[in-house]
Design a protein around this motif. Structure first.
Motif, mmCIF file in Angstrom:
data_model
loop_
_atom_site.group_PDB
_atom_site.id
_atom_site.type_symbol
_atom_site.label_atom_id
_atom_site.label_comp_id
_atom_site.label_asym_id
_atom_site.label_seq_id
_atom_site.Cartn_x
_atom_site.Cartn_y
_atom_site.Cartn_z
ATOM 1 N N SER A 192 0.816 -1.212 0.000
ATOM 2 C CA SER A 192 0.000 0.000 0.000
ATOM 3 C C SER A 192 0.852 1.266 0.000
ATOM 4 O O SER A 192 0.465 2.274 -0.582
ATOM 5 N N GLU A 193 2.037 1.237 0.618
ATOM 6 C CA GLU A 193 2.883 2.433 0.634
ATOM 7 C C GLU A 193 3.500 2.740 -0.733
ATOM 8 O O GLU A 193 4.043 3.815 -0.936
ATOM 9 N N CYS A 194 3.415 1.811 -1.672
ATOM 10 C CA CYS A 194 3.953 2.029 -3.021
ATOM 11 C C CYS A 194 2.877 2.503 -4.004
ATOM 12 O O CYS A 194 3.177 2.760 -5.166
ATOM 13 N N ASP A 195 1.627 2.602 -3.555
ATOM 14 C CA ASP A 195 0.526 2.953 -4.448
ATOM 15 C C ASP A 195 0.634 4.356 -5.032
ATOM 16 O O ASP A 195 0.130 4.611 -6.126
ATOM 17 N N SER A 196 1.275 5.273 -4.332
ATOM 18 C CA SER A 196 1.358 6.650 -4.816
ATOM 19 C C SER A 196 2.315 6.787 -6.000
ATOM 20 O O SER A 196 2.253 7.767 -6.736
ATOM 21 N N LEU A 197 3.170 5.809 -6.203
ATOM 22 C CA LEU A 197 4.120 5.862 -7.319
ATOM 23 C C LEU A 197 3.419 5.493 -8.624
ATOM 24 O O LEU A 197 2.556 4.625 -8.647
ATOM 25 N N THR A 198 3.800 6.166 -9.692
ATOM 26 C CA THR A 198 3.149 5.913 -10.983
ATOM 27 C C THR A 198 4.066 5.218 -11.984
ATOM 28 O O THR A 198 3.588 4.560 -12.890
ATOM 29 N N VAL A 199 5.373 5.385 -11.830
ATOM 30 C CA VAL A 199 6.312 4.781 -12.773
ATOM 31 C C VAL A 199 6.511 3.312 -12.395
ATOM 32 O O VAL A 199 6.722 2.972 -11.226
ATOM 33 N N LYS A 200 6.418 2.456 -13.386
ATOM 34 C CA LYS A 200 6.498 1.003 -13.189
ATOM 35 C C LYS A 200 7.792 0.591 -12.488
ATOM 36 O O LYS A 200 7.774 -0.198 -11.541
ATOM 37 N N ALA A 201 8.926 1.126 -12.919
ATOM 38 C CA ALA A 201 10.220 0.770 -12.328
ATOM 39 C C ALA A 201 10.295 1.225 -10.868
ATOM 40 O O ALA A 201 10.865 0.522 -10.024
ATOM 41 N N ASP A 202 9.727 2.385 -10.565
ATOM 42 C CA ASP A 202 9.731 2.883 -9.184
ATOM 43 C C ASP A 202 8.898 1.989 -8.275
ATOM 44 O O ASP A 202 9.266 1.743 -7.124
ATOM 45 N N LYS A 203 7.771 1.495 -8.792
ATOM 46 C CA LYS A 203 6.930 0.593 -8.005
ATOM 47 C C LYS A 203 7.672 -0.708 -7.704
ATOM 48 O O LYS A 203 7.569 -1.254 -6.610
ATOM 49 N N LYS A 204 8.417 -1.195 -8.680
ATOM 50 C CA LYS A 204 9.180 -2.434 -8.479
ATOM 51 C C LYS A 204 10.239 -2.231 -7.401
ATOM 52 O O LYS A 204 10.382 -3.053 -6.495
ATOM 53 N N VAL A 205 10.968 -1.123 -7.483
ATOM 54 C CA VAL A 205 12.004 -0.826 -6.502
ATOM 55 C C VAL A 205 11.385 -0.654 -5.116
ATOM 56 O O VAL A 205 11.907 -1.166 -4.120
ATOM 57 N N CYS A 206 10.257 0.032 -5.033
ATOM 58 C CA CYS A 206 9.567 0.233 -3.760
ATOM 59 C C CYS A 206 9.161 -1.107 -3.159
ATOM 60 O O CYS A 206 9.366 -1.350 -1.961
ATOM 61 N N PHE A 207 8.596 -1.999 -3.964
ATOM 62 C CA PHE A 207 8.190 -3.318 -3.491
ATOM 63 C C PHE A 207 9.382 -4.077 -2.919
ATOM 64 O O PHE A 207 9.321 -4.635 -1.831
ATOM 65 N N GLN A 208 10.494 -4.060 -3.651
ATOM 66 C CA GLN A 208 11.684 -4.776 -3.205
ATOM 67 C C GLN A 208 12.253 -4.162 -1.928
ATOM 68 O O GLN A 208 12.684 -4.883 -1.026
ATOM 69 N N GLN A 209 12.233 -2.832 -1.826
ATOM 70 C CA GLN A 209 12.766 -2.171 -0.637
ATOM 71 C C GLN A 209 11.911 -2.462 0.593
ATOM 72 O O GLN A 209 12.452 -2.717 1.677
ATOM 73 N N VAL A 210 10.591 -2.418 0.435
ATOM 74 C CA VAL A 210 9.713 -2.694 1.568
ATOM 75 C C VAL A 210 9.913 -4.130 2.044
ATOM 76 O O VAL A 210 10.027 -4.390 3.249
ATOM 77 N N LEU A 211 9.996 -5.061 1.121
ATOM 78 C CA LEU A 211 10.188 -6.466 1.479
ATOM 79 C C LEU A 211 11.552 -6.684 2.139
ATOM 80 O O LEU A 211 11.657 -7.355 3.174
ATOM 81 N N THR A 212 12.597 -6.101 1.571
ATOM 82 C CA THR A 212 13.942 -6.214 2.136
ATOM 83 C C THR A 212 13.995 -5.605 3.531
ATOM 84 O O THR A 212 14.558 -6.198 4.459
ATOM 85 N N THR A 213 13.412 -4.430 3.695
ATOM 86 C CA THR A 213 13.395 -3.760 4.994
ATOM 87 C C THR A 213 12.657 -4.594 6.026
ATOM 88 O O THR A 213 13.101 -4.713 7.173
ATOM 89 N N HIS A 214 11.552 -5.180 5.635
ATOM 90 C CA HIS A 214 10.771 -5.991 6.564
ATOM 91 C C HIS A 214 11.559 -7.226 7.025
ATOM 92 O O HIS A 214 11.635 -7.515 8.217
#
Length: 158
Positions: free
Chosen positions: A49-71
């Motif tokens: 849900s914290e990645c929903d504000s991003l619109t660029v596909k590559a940014d969403k992918k990076v956000c997903f990976q960062q959230v998962l890695t951080t968790h």
């Protein structure tokens, strides 16, 4: 006049070929579409849900990976891990996100020294996924789809 009639008759008889309509079967259309279809890419990557504000596909992918890695890293940092040797290793985790947003750890490539020093590392990784936030699955052509990906996690224990 006679030559004109013959020419006109010839044009009329040969022009019928231009009116033939070639019908394409649905199977042929499907086959052609499947050949041009890129099966290795999605329209939208899985996201939190914290990645929903991003619109660029590559940014969403990076956000997903960062959230998962951080968790996962945060969970491992909160665990008390006792080792006899210093460990500096990169774990390569293979994940699968289902069409319903369920995250599953498929495989973990872990160095033998890390496994020896932290024998319960795999169970800790599985445990870290129990408290993962809700995942929205990947989308391909308007449909939720299953995706697989690799995620490197750096482990340093002194």
């Amino acid at each position: 006049m006679r030559q004109t009639c013959v020419l006109l008759l010839f044009i009329v008889l040969t022009s019928c070929e231009y009116f033939n309509i070639k019908k394409t079967s649905p199977e042929a259309i499907l086959k052609e579409e499947l050949q041009t279809f890129n099966w290795n890419d999605v329209d939208e990557y899985p996201s939190f849900s914290e990645c929903d504000s991003l619109t660029v596909k590559a940014d969403k992918k990076v956000c997903f990976q960062q959230v998962l890695t951080t968790h996962i890293s945060g969970f491992l940092q909160n665990e008390i891990i006792v080792v006899t040797k210093d460990i500096s290793d990169t774990l390569v985790l293979n994940f699968q996100v289902s069409e319903t947003g369920q995250l599953k750890l498929i495989d973990a490539k872990i160095n033998a020294l890390t496994k020896e020093e932290i024998p319960n590392i795999e169970s800790l990784l599985y445990e870290s996924l129990d408290s993962i936030p809700k995942i929205f699955p990947a989308i391909k052509r308007g449909q939720q789809v299953k995706t697989a990906f690799e995620l490197p996690i750096i482990i340093k224990v002194n």
